[in-house]
Each structure stands twice: as structure tokens, then as C-alpha cells.
Design an enzyme around this catalytic site. Structure first.
Site, PDB file in Angstrom:
ATOM      1  N   ASP A   1      66.717 -58.137 -54.622  1.00  0.00           N
ATOM      2  CA  ASP A   1      67.441 -56.865 -54.631  1.00  0.00           C
ATOM      3  C   ASP A   1      67.646 -56.363 -56.059  1.00  0.00           C
ATOM      4  O   ASP A   1      67.268 -55.238 -56.407  1.00  0.00           O
ATOM      5  CB  ASP A   1      68.804 -57.020 -53.942  1.00  0.00           C
ATOM      6  CG  ASP A   1      68.686 -57.111 -52.433  1.00  0.00           C
ATOM      7  OD1 ASP A   1      67.769 -56.496 -51.875  1.00  0.00           O
ATOM      8  OD2 ASP A   1      69.524 -57.794 -51.812  1.00  0.00           O
TER       9      ASP A   1
ATOM     10  N   GLY B   1      76.284 -57.340 -50.451  1.00  0.00           N
ATOM     11  CA  GLY B   1      75.124 -58.193 -50.684  1.00  0.00           C
ATOM     12  C   GLY B   1      74.187 -57.674 -51.749  1.00  0.00           C
ATOM     13  O   GLY B   1      73.967 -58.315 -52.785  1.00  0.00           O
ATOM     14  N   ALA B   2      73.608 -56.486 -51.543  1.00  0.00           N
ATOM     15  CA  ALA B   2      72.699 -55.918 -52.540  1.00  0.00           C
ATOM     16  C   ALA B   2      73.455 -55.603 -53.823  1.00  0.00           C
ATOM     17  O   ALA B   2      72.943 -55.811 -54.932  1.00  0.00           O
ATOM     18  CB  ALA B   2      72.034 -54.659 -51.990  1.00  0.00           C
TER      19      ALA B   2
ATOM     20  N   SER C   1      59.676 -52.937 -44.667  1.00  0.00           N
ATOM     21  CA  SER C   1      58.833 -54.019 -45.191  1.00  0.00           C
ATOM     22  C   SER C   1      57.604 -54.324 -44.330  1.00  0.00           C
ATOM     23  O   SER C   1      56.510 -54.520 -44.880  1.00  0.00           O
ATOM     24  CB  SER C   1      59.662 -55.292 -45.371  1.00  0.00           C
ATOM     25  OG  SER C   1      60.710 -55.083 -46.276  1.00  0.00           O
TER      26      SER C   1
ATOM     27  N   GLY D   1      79.865 -50.273 -54.673  1.00  0.00           N
ATOM     28  CA  GLY D   1      79.310 -51.235 -53.723  1.00  0.00           C
ATOM     29  C   GLY D   1      79.216 -52.615 -54.323  1.00  0.00           C
ATOM     30  O   GLY D   1      78.480 -52.836 -55.290  1.00  0.00           O
TER      31      GLY D   1
ATOM     32  N   ARG E   1      86.999 -57.816 -52.884  1.00  0.00           N
ATOM     33  CA  ARG E   1      85.588 -58.171 -53.080  1.00  0.00           C
ATOM     34  C   ARG E   1      85.103 -57.703 -54.445  1.00  0.00           C
ATOM     35  O   ARG E   1      84.381 -58.432 -55.139  1.00  0.00           O
ATOM     36  CB  ARG E   1      84.735 -57.569 -51.964  1.00  0.00           C
ATOM     37  CG  ARG E   1      83.261 -57.884 -52.085  1.00  0.00           C
ATOM     38  CD  ARG E   1      82.499 -57.598 -50.802  1.00  0.00           C
ATOM     39  NE  ARG E   1      82.470 -56.170 -50.474  1.00  0.00           N
ATOM     40  CZ  ARG E   1      81.841 -55.673 -49.418  1.00  0.00           C
ATOM     41  NH1 ARG E   1      81.223 -56.502 -48.569  1.00  0.00           N
ATOM     42  NH2 ARG E   1      81.836 -54.373 -49.181  1.00  0.00           N
TER      43      ARG E   1
ATOM     44  N   LYS F   1      71.481 -62.289 -44.579  1.00  0.00           N
ATOM     45  CA  LYS F   1      71.127 -62.786 -45.900  1.00  0.00           C
ATOM     46  C   LYS F   1      71.893 -64.045 -46.292  1.00  0.00           C
ATOM     47  O   LYS F   1      71.332 -64.977 -46.870  1.00  0.00           O
ATOM     48  CB  LYS F   1      71.342 -61.694 -46.947  1.00  0.00           C
ATOM     49  CG  LYS F   1      70.383 -60.520 -46.836  1.00  0.00           C
ATOM     50  CD  LYS F   1      70.612 -59.522 -47.962  1.00  0.00           C
ATOM     51  CE  LYS F   1      69.651 -58.357 -47.871  1.00  0.00           C
ATOM     52  NZ  LYS F   1      69.819 -57.415 -49.008  1.00  0.00           N
TER      53      LYS F   1
END
Length: 270
Positions: free
Chosen positions: A109, A136-137, A22, A133, A162, A72
Site C-alpha cells: 500500500d 489499514g492503507a 487486481s 485516514g 487510532r 488484511k
């Protein structure tokens, strides 16, 4: 001239931060636009986060922060208000300073992921998606896939609890989408998504069973380096359409630039 005393200062926060793209991308945009703005990569040890964030907040000329792992969630909880995208995953990857000095959170995201797919001509409505996955993302992406009209999402994660929890939350928010936790098996799916860091290193295993990929499937990897991961290479060799990770970042940056109002068109929010 950039870097004057009136410059807008932005921060990229991660630990470690050396891999972050970034700062380079945003500083290039600032240069191209002739903006008196800078983005600075900063890091701190997790045990020093509270002290770090207090100092960052006290620095009045810091207008916004892009956040990556592992901060995050912690940064989200430092914000006074948030966009629904951030609130539903309790995670922020961008925050901007409001007029009263407090922070406002958003999460790009999933937005960047969806916009990049649409720009490449990939259809999402009515599609069946395997997503590996649920972190977070991954959480942000799952919500946005359901919001974009996916018919079914199968969530696979090494942390099965999760995956189950996220499946329940996304299914409740978007009941028209069938969301369930399962194995990293793309059988019967239209699209397979790797939303994990698995594949960044040559020694990493494949994130899903590529032997079950068929040419009618689309395979997406959110990893930016390498540009062609082992997963994408295997998918391409099997005749699948593939989508690499860099476009997701490019579209996130577009959203973040508007969020931060880098052109200084509307500073009513701060």
C-alpha cells in the site's frame, strides 16, 4: 496457452470482491506476457474465514494471494514470516507461498503510494503532510511517508485513538519526522492525502476542509473510482496539483508482480 494443469494460480481475496481491480490488471499482464497464470477473485463471509483459509492453504498450486478489506490483518497472522513493511503495520495485502508451504507476507500500500508520487515528480523529503485516514492503507502510507523523508505528518481519523496510536508508532520508528494526531485541516501543510474510502460515492462528504487549500499545495486521493473524486475536483479548482488513486494501484501491481515472481525467474522462495 493459459489455464493448463501447470498454471500458476493467484487469488484476490476481499469481501465483497466485486470492486477489485487486481484480477483484471494481473490477468491482462499474464496475457501480454504469454504466461500460463491466472488470478481468480474469491470471497467468503468473515465468519467463514478460518475454513476458507485452511482450504486455500491446502490448495498446493495457489502461489500467491492479494488481500483487501476486511482480511488484511487476519491473513497477516496466518503467515510464518513477513517483510518489515507488513510487520510494522501487522497487515498484509500480498502473501506468497514459501517452499515449505507456509506463507510470507508483504504490504505494498505505502510502496505503491510513494512510488506513484515520485514518478509524477512530487517531492516528499522535507514536506509537511496532512493525512486523513489511519486505518489499514493509511497506516502503511504514514510509515512510508516518514521513511521517504517527510518533515511532518498530521494524522486525522474519525477514530481519534487510532490516529494517536499510529502517530506514536510512526514517530517512534522515524524520530526525525514530527508525527501527531490532529484535525483534517490542511492549513500550513504542503500536501493533503485522503487515505480513506470517503469519496467513493457521490453522497459522501468531503474528507477534509477544502476551503483551507491553497494553490501551493498538492492533494492526493487513493480512491480509484471515480478517477476524479469530489476532493480532487475541488482541489484542482483551487489551483492545487492533484494526484489520483490509479497510479498507486499501478505501482503496487509492479511490486506485487516481482514479489510473486510471475515471470518464474527465481523460485527459491517457493
Amino acid at each position: 496457452m493459459r489455464g493448463t494443469g501447470k498454471a500458476d494460480i493467484f487469488v484476490m481475496l476481499a469481501h465483497p470482491v466485486g470492486h477489485a481491480k487486481s484480477p483484471g490488471i494481473l490477468n491482462e499482464i499474464f496475457e501480454q506476457k504469454g504466461l500460463d497464470s491466472l488470478m481468480v477473485p474469491l470471497t467468503c463471509r468473515p465468519e467463514d474465514f478460518e475454513t476458507f483459509w485452511a482450504g486455500l492453504t491446502a490448495a498446493e498450486n495457489i502461489r500467491g494471494v492479494i488481500i483487501s478489506v476486511p482480511y488484511k490483518v487476519a491473513v497477516y497472522h496466518k503467515c510464518a514470516a513477513a517483510h518489515d513493511r507488513a510487520a510494522r503495520v501487522q497487515s498484509a495485502n500480498s502473501v506468497r507461498r514459501q517452499a515449505d508451504g507456509s506463507w510470507y507476507a508483504d504490504n505494498f500500500d505505502g510502496v505503491g503510494f510513494i512510488d506513484a508520487l515520485k514518478a509524477a515528480g512530487h517531492q516528499l523529503e522535507g514536506r509537511r503532510v496532512l493525512q486523513v485516514g489511519a486505518g489499514g492503507a493509511g497506516a502503511s502510507i504514514a510509515y512510508c511517508l516518514a521513511e521517504a523523508g517527510a518533515e511532518e505528518i498530521r494524522l486525522a481519523d474519525i477514530d481519534k485513538d487510532r490516529a494517536e496510536t499510529l502517530a506514536g508508532l510512526v514517530g517512534k520508528a522515524f524520530p526525525k519526522c514530527r508525527v501527531q494526531a490532529g484535525e483534517a485541516d490542511p492549513t500550513g501543510m504542503d500536501m493533503a492525502v485522503n487515505a480513506t474510502p470517503v469519496g467513493m460515492h457521490a453522497s459522501d462528504p468531503l474528507p477534509l476542509d477544502v476551503a483551507r487549500l491553497t494553490p501551493d499545495m498538492t492533494v492526493v486521493d487513493i480512491i480509484m473510482e471515480p478517477a476524479e473524486t469530489a476532493l480532487l475536483k475541488a482541489a484542482r479548482e483551487r489551483g492545487c496539483r492533484v494526484q489520483p488513486g490509479r497510479p498507486m494501484m499501478d505501482y503496487q501491481v509492479r511490486g506485487m508482480s516481482e514479489f510473486f515472481d510471475i515471470d518464474r525467474k527465481d523460485r527459491n522462495h517457493g
